[in-house]
Design a protein around this motif. Structure first.
Motif, PDB file in Angstrom:
ATOM      1  N   ILE A   4       0.762  -1.231  -0.039  1.00  0.00           N
ATOM      2  CA  ILE A   4       0.092   0.066   0.094  1.00  0.00           C
ATOM      3  C   ILE A   4       0.813   1.265   0.042  1.00  0.00           C
ATOM      4  O   ILE A   4       1.837   1.388   0.790  1.00  0.00           O
ATOM      5  CB  ILE A   4      -0.995   0.078   1.439  1.00  0.00           C
ATOM      6  N   ASP A   5       0.344   2.111  -0.922  1.00  0.00           N
ATOM      7  CA  ASP A   5       1.231   3.395  -0.965  1.00  0.00           C
ATOM      8  C   ASP A   5       0.751   4.402   0.162  1.00  0.00           C
ATOM      9  O   ASP A   5       0.108   5.407  -0.570  1.00  0.00           O
ATOM     10  CB  ASP A   5       1.073   3.826  -2.548  1.00  0.00           C
ATOM     11  N   HIS A   6       0.783   4.150   1.228  1.00  0.00           N
ATOM     12  CA  HIS A   6       0.153   5.198   2.348  1.00  0.00           C
ATOM     13  C   HIS A   6       0.843   6.477   2.325  1.00  0.00           C
ATOM     14  O   HIS A   6       0.287   7.523   2.749  1.00  0.00           O
ATOM     15  CB  HIS A   6       0.797   4.659   3.596  1.00  0.00           C
ATOM     16  N   HIS A   7       1.989   6.747   1.518  1.00  0.00           N
ATOM     17  CA  HIS A   7       2.751   7.926   1.312  1.00  0.00           C
ATOM     18  C   HIS A   7       1.933   8.778   0.206  1.00  0.00           C
ATOM     19  O   HIS A   7       2.237  10.106   0.043  1.00  0.00           O
ATOM     20  CB  HIS A   7       4.160   7.731   1.023  1.00  0.00           C
ATOM     21  N   GLN A  59      -0.967  10.205  -0.397  1.00  0.00           N
ATOM     22  CA  GLN A  59      -1.685  11.406   0.327  1.00  0.00           C
ATOM     23  C   GLN A  59      -0.915  12.635   0.353  1.00  0.00           C
ATOM     24  O   GLN A  59      -1.004  13.517   0.155  1.00  0.00           O
ATOM     25  CB  GLN A  59      -2.502  11.134   1.435  1.00  0.00           C
ATOM     26  N   PRO A 113      -5.147   9.993  -1.057  1.00  0.00           N
ATOM     27  CA  PRO A 113      -4.755   8.470  -0.747  1.00  0.00           C
ATOM     28  C   PRO A 113      -4.980   7.706  -1.913  1.00  0.00           C
ATOM     29  O   PRO A 113      -5.641   7.815  -3.137  1.00  0.00           O
ATOM     30  CB  PRO A 113      -5.801   8.279   0.146  1.00  0.00           C
ATOM     31  N   MET A 159      -5.607  -0.384   5.160  1.00  0.00           N
ATOM     32  CA  MET A 159      -5.470   1.164   4.967  1.00  0.00           C
ATOM     33  C   MET A 159      -6.259   2.001   5.759  1.00  0.00           C
ATOM     34  O   MET A 159      -5.938   3.303   6.160  1.00  0.00           O
ATOM     35  CB  MET A 159      -6.178   1.520   3.593  1.00  0.00           C
ATOM     36  N   GLN A 180      -6.186   2.431   8.829  1.00  0.00           N
ATOM     37  CA  GLN A 180      -5.407   2.768   9.902  1.00  0.00           C
ATOM     38  C   GLN A 180      -4.960   4.060   9.654  1.00  0.00           C
ATOM     39  O   GLN A 180      -4.630   4.895  10.543  1.00  0.00           O
ATOM     40  CB  GLN A 180      -4.276   1.830   9.997  1.00  0.00           C
ATOM     41  N   LYS A 181      -4.612   4.301   8.380  1.00  0.00           N
ATOM     42  CA  LYS A 181      -3.767   5.594   7.964  1.00  0.00           C
ATOM     43  C   LYS A 181      -4.464   6.569   7.019  1.00  0.00           C
ATOM     44  O   LYS A 181      -4.095   7.492   6.946  1.00  0.00           O
ATOM     45  CB  LYS A 181      -2.765   4.870   7.292  1.00  0.00           C
ATOM     46  N   ALA A 182      -5.610   6.249   6.135  1.00  0.00           N
ATOM     47  CA  ALA A 182      -5.881   7.157   5.362  1.00  0.00           C
ATOM     48  C   ALA A 182      -7.393   7.742   5.832  1.00  0.00           C
ATOM     49  O   ALA A 182      -8.004   7.052   6.563  1.00  0.00           O
ATOM     50  CB  ALA A 182      -6.171   6.359   4.155  1.00  0.00           C
ATOM     51  N   VAL A 195     -11.098   5.732   3.017  1.00  0.00           N
ATOM     52  CA  VAL A 195     -10.633   4.442   2.135  1.00  0.00           C
ATOM     53  C   VAL A 195     -11.842   4.011   1.363  1.00  0.00           C
ATOM     54  O   VAL A 195     -13.077   4.070   1.433  1.00  0.00           O
ATOM     55  CB  VAL A 195     -10.581   3.322   3.213  1.00  0.00           C
TER      56      VAL A 195
END
Ligand code: AMP
Ligand code: AMP
Ligand code: AMP
Ligand code: AMP
Ligand code: MG
Ligand code: MG
Ligand code: MG
Ligand code: MG
Ligand code: MG
Ligand code: MG
Ligand code: MG
Ligand code: MG
Lengths: 222, 222, 222, 222, 222, 222, 222, 222
Positions: D6-9, D11, D17, D37, D39-41, D44
């Motif tokens: 996953i490209d969490h970065h 965003q 995202p 996802m 958790q972080k975005a 989703v």
């Protein structure tokens, strides 16, 4: 890495010698191949030869004949001597299809076949075709050359009792896409007994017609 | 964002009401549009309606007629009442082209035109066409429906003295490419007087034929 | 194998004489066909004739007129004499579509039809079209010529109550693919009443328009 | 070889995202990616989710919302909270284009943009478009969704003074070639200010529209 | 039938005046249109003008400037005067893409936008791109020009937080099919925020970029 | 006419035995070929085997292993025994490319090669690739599997000092045209050292990779 | 508008009766045509008949035989009676090409020709072909059936001294494009004496082969 | 915006320096890039250089060698110095394929590899290939160059136990579609171990072959 490996053996295997395809070769290469082949082959010919190349070749090679409409160079007078039974009749849909039809005609004649020509009888005036139906009935093989929509082979094959070779040409514009339209027409024909060759491939049509007549001769001898 | 903006004004502008294209719409959407149109239009029809959808629509909408071969639903009995002068003759090359030809025939009839049908007269047996040439001579507009190589419109247009509408069909396989082969054939025809519509577009052919006859009526009144 | 079989009978069958398609023919062939046709046909014309070929033809054939923008040669002054009722209005989307539109216009005029011209009213400035809507309302047939995205026939057909002939042109670049883009646009039009001809086929559009107006005349006589 | 990175970065880099493309993934893979996802975005979402897959996902993931017309699953209620200035107006040519348009609309709303919808105003009835021209004038970005001939973006871009995003759809048949026809129309538009996305790519259109409005915000802060 | 209907009103509607597309027009037509437009438009420009045509035009029209790499003629010195906020950064994958990129750059400058240029940073040496990432971060709109496989916009859009306009070029050979390969690459990008224009359409890219910055300005004023 | 002529000699000639391509064969034919080959070949495998066919085959053939993601059936445990030096690293751009990548991986392992897997590192988030660059540096051959725009092999080949095999996949929609878009991307790559195989041809990629490592082994022994 | 006009006259004209193409016809239509033809034709056959349709037809029509691999229904026992001189040898490149080859074989046998079958001798193991060269030498016509890259007819035609009919099949995936790849291979063959038929058209190949052998008979009678 | 960013680092990363692609660059640009590269790279070469451009470059750059058949300019005498183990054997199907084959041969030689050449051994005379099979057995990598139907790599790969690189050429006409036919043939090969490069891309084939031999060297050092 010599530039050409002549297939001297082809005539034995397939009944026809190798023929030089002029496109993409230098004049020097063509001349050298002709000289090498003339030792061994009954007929030496090159297709897709433009006028200026032909003249350079003729300056160098004795007895080389040029057929400008067919764009063929040949070392042979066999054109006038028919050595195989049967008639190859060549038809065109329009006047602009002549160069392709002549490539077929001269090739067939150089290989010793009898040829009949019938030009410009496309389907937009179906009576033209009907009034020449005798040519269709007399043929042993038919080569039908057509550009634009390429419908002539379908109609002819529905009338003929011999094999029909369809030759699509690049004559046309727009959605003819350089001959794709008549090619598809011929491949999708609802008439049967049609074999198709590449766009503008008059030479290949003559070779296939010749192969058909040769098979016929051999069979009739058994 | 209501889902459809019916073009109630179209009949005034173009002579023909909007027609519902069934593909890609839910049954609910189609039903709602039919109900909205029936208030204002002389004929309400939907094309590309499969059997099961038709049955659901009929359960909901009074008087809705379904033409299974043509895959058309309509609110109208005008099919039997010819209100415009002139004859639209519809020809097919093969039996498998019937659904497209019937889409054209039913559309034209629902819009008040007189239709003649002639099926399965493809060019592989040219005598079939020649022996029905009277149909061609009597027509005021010809709709010629053909799949596979699609050569029929070329031959017909060379015999007819009225406009010919070519309808390529997706009948065929391999290099017919879902109707591309007959489409190209018709676009590249060396016969003149042919207008082409989309692959399988019997509906559009009928609309164009109708527009041609309407123009004729108007002109003749001047 | 004479190179051309002129279809002298075509005018009787279809109402229009054969027309010479200049592409792929030698100047000598074109000249010979013109001479042969002038004996029998009311109008003799050849399309796709470049300036230099035209000059050679004019040197040889008395009274031959050349229309450079339309690239047409003709033996006829009928251009000024309207012999059929009805108006063919020809529209272009852009200035670069003129040669195709003029091919249509001159062909129609030579065949005795009245033509109106309206150039450069493409859909990117829809007010241009709306402010000339009178031309659309007065027409009996519309020929709409467009390259690039070719959207003009759709918009016109939505406003017109007469048949529309769509002529895609090869004007454009990249993804216009030599006219494929506007061709597809016209074939997929959600407006009805459009018949499509080959890319750049102004001639064919005029022939179809003429056939439509002739049908009108015939119908009005019944 | 874990199945997804996953490209969490994303965003941080691009402002948006990563979004899960549902096609070609198993339900288990989609569920696992959503869980990772969330958790972080901030939002989703997954596109191209059919009804039955959506139901399986909802059984497993708390709070997952499904938008059936748009075929989107999302973990977010931000749809109702507009967090960016500007209006994205979404237009369709026909009723059948709705699923693609809704993919764009829901995506944009989930990302915090204000959306206006205007359905079924195709060019065959140009007055429909003209009578809604206010929608065009008020927009800051226009997403124009069209199948069949896809001419709507050309006409709209000729009237609008903001960027237009053209979305061709696969709605149509025959020569629409699954959306190629409207794609070519949009790429060849003679109107300017149009950017095109893939066929049926409502999601991508919304992302581009969002990026355009974000640029506006950033510029106004300088 | 006058040959051009200039859309003088376009600047009012869309913010940009009509621009003359030089292809397919005679030099006389181009000159006449320039003279007619100079009365009314703030900037008059023509694209796709070859050197020799440019010289003829300059002989006739006072003050006409020619940009040979961009193949643009213009009546304007506004190139140096930036009248809109924001930066348009233009990137190319290779050296051979320069003419298309310059068409974009000169168009944007003539319309009053600030342009940054970054040439030859294709993905085969990804460090070249990474070491210039500042150009990407500073841009408000990115125009990314690439031929051959056209992968640059995907990589750039994954790094940028502004809209990316992809311009495929016809640079390449064989299976680049005149720009189809990079076009498909850009349309199928798995990165988001990319709008695509026609092959070699530097002009259209600049117009879309300009429209984006104009929308941004307007929004920021609200 | 027995239905299959197994090429038992192939392993001697090329180093690899014939492998059964499951498509278009009946389950009976596949079973019979497996039984015939198990007599002579070191590894017997069949690709493109769906779950239900695999189950029927397993019921009949002792010891047949099925790899569902790769859709491969095999008679061999050699998967775990590495018999050739060198590492084949297999990368995918997305999660949906896994089945093709696994077809490559299992094939290579069954043939005795060491495989490393790295999934979902597409170019839209270039840092994902850069942070795994060690995998690229350690490889002796790289198989790079990508659908949609297929840009990953270009970027990887620009970083790697070993051969790269590009495998386009049919993952995508619209203008990906079933894998044509990534295929063209890979063929037109401006990075060098890339050989391309057919769309979705994971098997062929593994065979080419294996052939490369075998040549390397042989050379290093001289 | 009766749905089929049987071309009873075709056998007289072309030597072969009409054959029913099963695709796109209802079972009722096929049954009716078979019944009508059985009155007049020596052999009645229908191609492209799926198992379930065949069973329905057999329930209704006495003596109807079904060939499942060839998907042919026929009213005839002539399969075992050879009535024409000469041998048609049918070759396939792979096992999956069998259905097309059997369509050719059964058609030829039903029409009274002697057939030899040789399956699965594709060019990847050229020794398989060479070790069966006797089959090639004994043939009077060769039908060569190949999918994937379709190279077999080229190699065979280089060895044979009789006509070769190339039948491309839709066997393959990805860039085989449903048989386009082997079709192009056969059309572009550098060997001569090859005629090509539509993709998967085993029937048409048999008809052409039959027409070739009939010509031989006729020639030998002169 | 300097016009070229030379990738001086490429040799370190990939083992091969950047090579200048001459198409689409001005002679001045090419000269400048050569001068800049000669400082840093072991070999400087430019492909796709026509005779006249080569002469201008030679006038300006000391020691620049031109290979006319290969259309390559280079600053290097390393052609004669073999610095890597292994043999790259290059085969062509016909004489007209020589320029592409020579582009591969000269590139490989300039990069320090040993090259063997074998011209004109196409599949129409399979004995030519068989009688040179020693060349195939001795090779460590094979580059097989073929236009028209492009069948040679399939036959060669079935005989070789090393990797085969297929290079389709644009030699042919009609349905060869500029090299598409041999490209598809090579991609669909039923033989394994073939990697394909772009049409006419002799350069890319050499680079891939070189990368394969370099891998061998590295492996043998472990
Ligand atoms: N079978 C058909 N083929 C093509 N167009 C159709 C067909 N049936 C209806 N239409 C047209 O499709 C348009 C309706 O599109 P929509 O708004 O999507 O319902 C109308 O303008 C009809 O004239
Ligand atoms: N409907 C869609 N069309 C195109 N791209 C999408 C769509 N939905 C998600 N994506 C993009 O597809 C990528 C995800 O690919 P994957 O790693 O295979 O899930 C993300 O970069 C998304 O931005
Ligand atoms: N498998 C086949 N492929 C191509 N043409 C066929 C096939 N089977 C029958 N035909 C031809 O298709 C025509 C029948 O078309 P229809 O009138 O639609 O039945 C006949 O002329 C047959 O010769
Ligand atoms: N004949 C050729 N075919 C394909 N690529 C080439 C050729 N010659 C050079 N190249 C590559 O093209 C790139 C140079 O592109 P450019 O920056 O436009 O000069 C380099 O990466 C070379 O490796
Ligand atoms: Mg004629
Ligand atoms: Mg029939
Ligand atoms: Mg204009
Ligand atoms: Mg509607
Ligand atoms: Mg460069
Ligand atoms: Mg992913
Ligand atoms: Mg086999
Ligand atoms: Mg040769």
């Amino acid at each position: 890495g010599e530039f050409a490996k002549i297939d001297h053996h082809r005539q034995l295997r397939t009944g026809f010698p190798e023929v030089i395809w002029g496109s993409g070769k230098t004049t020097e290469q063509i001349a050298a191949i002709i000289q090498a082949m003339r030792q061994k082959a009954s007929v030496v010919m090159a297709t897709r030869i433009e006028q200026d190349v032909a003249e350079q070749l003729q300056a160098e090679i004795d007895g080389l004949v040029y057929y400008p409409l067919a764009r063929i160079c040949a070392l042979s007078t066999s054109e006038t001597i028919v050595t195989h039974p049967g008639i190859i009749s060549i038809l065109t849909a329009g006047t602009a299809d002549l160069p392709v039809a002549e490539e077929a005609a001269i090739t067939a004649q150089l290989c010793g076949f009898k040829v009949k020509r019938l030009w410009d009888i496309g389907v937009a005036g179906i009576h033209r075709l009907l009034s020449h139906r005798q040519v269709i009935y007399e043929a042993n093989v038919l080569i039908v050359v057509a550009g634009m929509e390429g419908a002539l082979p379908s109609v002819v094959a529905g009338m003929a009792d011999c094999p029909v070779i369809g030759v699509p040409t690049s004559i046309g514009y727009g959605t003819s896409f350089g001959g794709v339209a008549p090619l598809l027409t011929m491949l999708n024909s609802c008439a049967t007994g049609i074999g198709v060759v590449n766009i503008d491939n008059g030479f290949g049509a003559a070779m296939l017609a010749g192969q058909i007549l040769r098979t016929a001769s051999k069979l009739s001898k058994n």
